[in-house]
Enzyme design. Structure first.
Site, PDB file in Angstrom:
ATOM      1  N   LYS A  60       0.839  -1.200   0.000  1.00  0.00           N
ATOM      2  CA  LYS A  60       0.000   0.000   0.000  1.00  0.00           C
ATOM      3  C   LYS A  60       0.876   1.253   0.000  1.00  0.00           C
ATOM      4  O   LYS A  60       0.595   2.218  -0.703  1.00  0.00           O
ATOM      5  CB  LYS A  60      -0.935  -0.019   1.217  1.00  0.00           C
ATOM      6  CG  LYS A  60      -2.045  -1.073   1.065  1.00  0.00           C
ATOM      7  CD  LYS A  60      -2.805  -1.351   2.355  1.00  0.00           C
ATOM      8  CE  LYS A  60      -3.782  -2.515   2.145  1.00  0.00           C
ATOM      9  NZ  LYS A  60      -4.469  -2.930   3.370  1.00  0.00           N
ATOM     10  N   GLN A 104      -4.526  -1.374   9.652  1.00  0.00           N
ATOM     11  CA  GLN A 104      -4.353  -2.721   9.093  1.00  0.00           C
ATOM     12  C   GLN A 104      -4.860  -3.773  10.080  1.00  0.00           C
ATOM     13  O   GLN A 104      -4.473  -3.775  11.249  1.00  0.00           O
ATOM     14  CB  GLN A 104      -2.876  -2.962   8.739  1.00  0.00           C
ATOM     15  CG  GLN A 104      -2.625  -4.278   8.051  1.00  0.00           C
ATOM     16  CD  GLN A 104      -3.289  -4.366   6.660  1.00  0.00           C
ATOM     17  OE1 GLN A 104      -3.236  -3.429   5.882  1.00  0.00           O
ATOM     18  NE2 GLN A 104      -3.925  -5.487   6.374  1.00  0.00           N
ATOM     19  N   ASP A 127     -10.959   2.986   4.285  1.00  0.00           N
ATOM     20  CA  ASP A 127     -11.342   1.579   4.116  1.00  0.00           C
ATOM     21  C   ASP A 127     -12.856   1.426   4.001  1.00  0.00           C
ATOM     22  O   ASP A 127     -13.350   0.345   3.679  1.00  0.00           O
ATOM     23  CB  ASP A 127     -10.838   0.736   5.303  1.00  0.00           C
ATOM     24  CG  ASP A 127      -9.473   0.129   5.014  1.00  0.00           C
ATOM     25  OD1 ASP A 127      -9.209  -0.180   3.838  1.00  0.00           O
ATOM     26  OD2 ASP A 127      -8.689  -0.043   5.964  1.00  0.00           O
TER      27      ASP A 127
END
Ligand code: NAP
Length: 329
Positions: A60, A104, A127
């Site tokens: 990422k 994460q 997200d």
């Protein structure tokens, strides 16, 4: 009498190709925003030492660097408490240079994951996991949408797969894939059926699908003869196969894949049996289909968050370069 076996080979919906298209569009937009002193920024929070999480976050951050998005990596220890994580998120919420916050997962077991995710400012929730953004999705209002389902929609749209009026079947009802996927398809005017582990007569339901989205996490579970000939198959499943008998079951008609499996001792497989390529009209490969789209939409959401959060300045910057129809609007 002569019998002909009708066999077709599905059009491959190439996630890497669509990623490259969207990256090129994003790079242009980021250049314009950065020239106006709005450099989109992503903060990645990587907690503990999970090797898979390290790999994901690394890719990422590499995508941010490729595109010119500022990125910061915060690495709390595996012993972090819920309170420490909440304080960390609070600091990132306040930081004006941070447009997107990526927590994460998984977090260590002692941390209350839901509380931490809900502490993220919805405007920075790249997200798309925050209940506020999920609520906006339910009611069809603009917001930040979960990356994997948003990526599946881009794959469908950019390959000109007709969604309106289609029978869409979604296998899986998780908060991060199945549910948002079903909502996005419904908002795009598909007739949507959602299946889960208690669904009866799954093969029959799958056979009705013009568009099938498989997100179960079970390698090669969906058999080729469940697929309606000509259907579009979006295979979200990403399953690591290490058992040679399982590999044989999946790749027996694909000598090259079997060869690779033998060389590496492992291979990735989707939820749909690879033989489906001979029945479907269009299909995403695993790997190389949905996978690349998830990071792509994370980048897209970060740019979108920057644009929305710093709205007046971003609008001024984007005016001469506005391009309708870009990803993730
Ligand atoms: P998840 O939270 O484990 O959800 C799996 C869903 O599948 C559940 O709703 C479950 O039903 C359903 N299911 C399980 N067995 C079933 C069966 N026999 N028949 C019908 N439905 C069944 O998984 P997820 O997080 O949504 O992920 C799904 C897959 O997508 C995984 O392979 C994951 O690795 C992959 N994934 C890939 C990406 C990517 O970037 N490519 C991103 C995210 C996820 P119940 O609700 O009844 O338990």
């Amino acid at each position: 009498m002569i019998f002909f076996e009708l066999r077709m080979t599905a059009r491959i919906l190439d996630g890497n190709k669509i990623r490259d298209q969207i990256f090129a569009e994003l790079a242009d937009e980021i250049r314009v925003l950065t020239a106006a002193d709005i450099r989109p920024g992503l903060a990645a929070v990587l907690t503990g030492d999970n090797p898979a999480s390290h790999l994901y976050v690394k890719s990422k951050i590499a995508a941010c660097e490729q595109l010119g998005i500022a990125s910061g990596l915060i690495t709390p220890p595996a012993t972090a408490t819920t309170l420490e994580m909440l304080n960390l998120v609070e600091g990132l919420n306040r930081d004006n240079q941070v447009d997107g916050i990526l927590i994460q997962l998984p977090l260590p077991p002692q941390v209350d994951t839901k509380r931490v995710l809900e502490a993220v400012d919805p405007a920075k929730d790249v997200d798309g996991f925050h209940p506020v953004n999920l609520g906006r999705l339910v009611s069809g209002r603009p917001g930040l949408v979960a990356c994997t389902p948003a990526g599946c929609m881009e794959l469908l749209r950019r390959n000109e797969i007709k969604i309106e009026g289609a029978n869409a079947v979604v296998l899986g009802r998780s908060d991060i894939v199945g549910k948002p996927m079903a909502l996005l398809l419904m908002h795009a005017n598909a007739t949507v059926t959602i299946c889960h582990s208690k669904t009866q007569n799954l093969p029959e339901v799958v056979r009705r699908a013009d568009i099938l989205v498989a997100a179960m996490g079970k390698a090669g579970f969906v058999q080729a003869d469940w697929i309606r000939p000509g259907a579009t198959v979006i295979d979200v499943g990403t399953n690591r196969v290490t058992d040679p008998a399982e590999a044989e079951r999946l790749f027996r008609n694909f000598p090259e894949r079997m060869e690779k499996f033998r060389a590496k001792g492992a291979a990735l497989a989707g939820d749909v049996h690879p033989d489906a390529v001979n029945v479907a009209g269009a299909l995403t490969p695993v790997p190389g289909g949905v996978g690349p789209m998830t990071i792509t939409m994370l980048m897209s959401n970060t740019v979108k968050a920057a644009r929305l959060r710093r709205a007046p300045a971003a609008r001024r910057a984007m005016q001469p370069a506005a391009s309708p129809g870009r990803a993730g609007r």
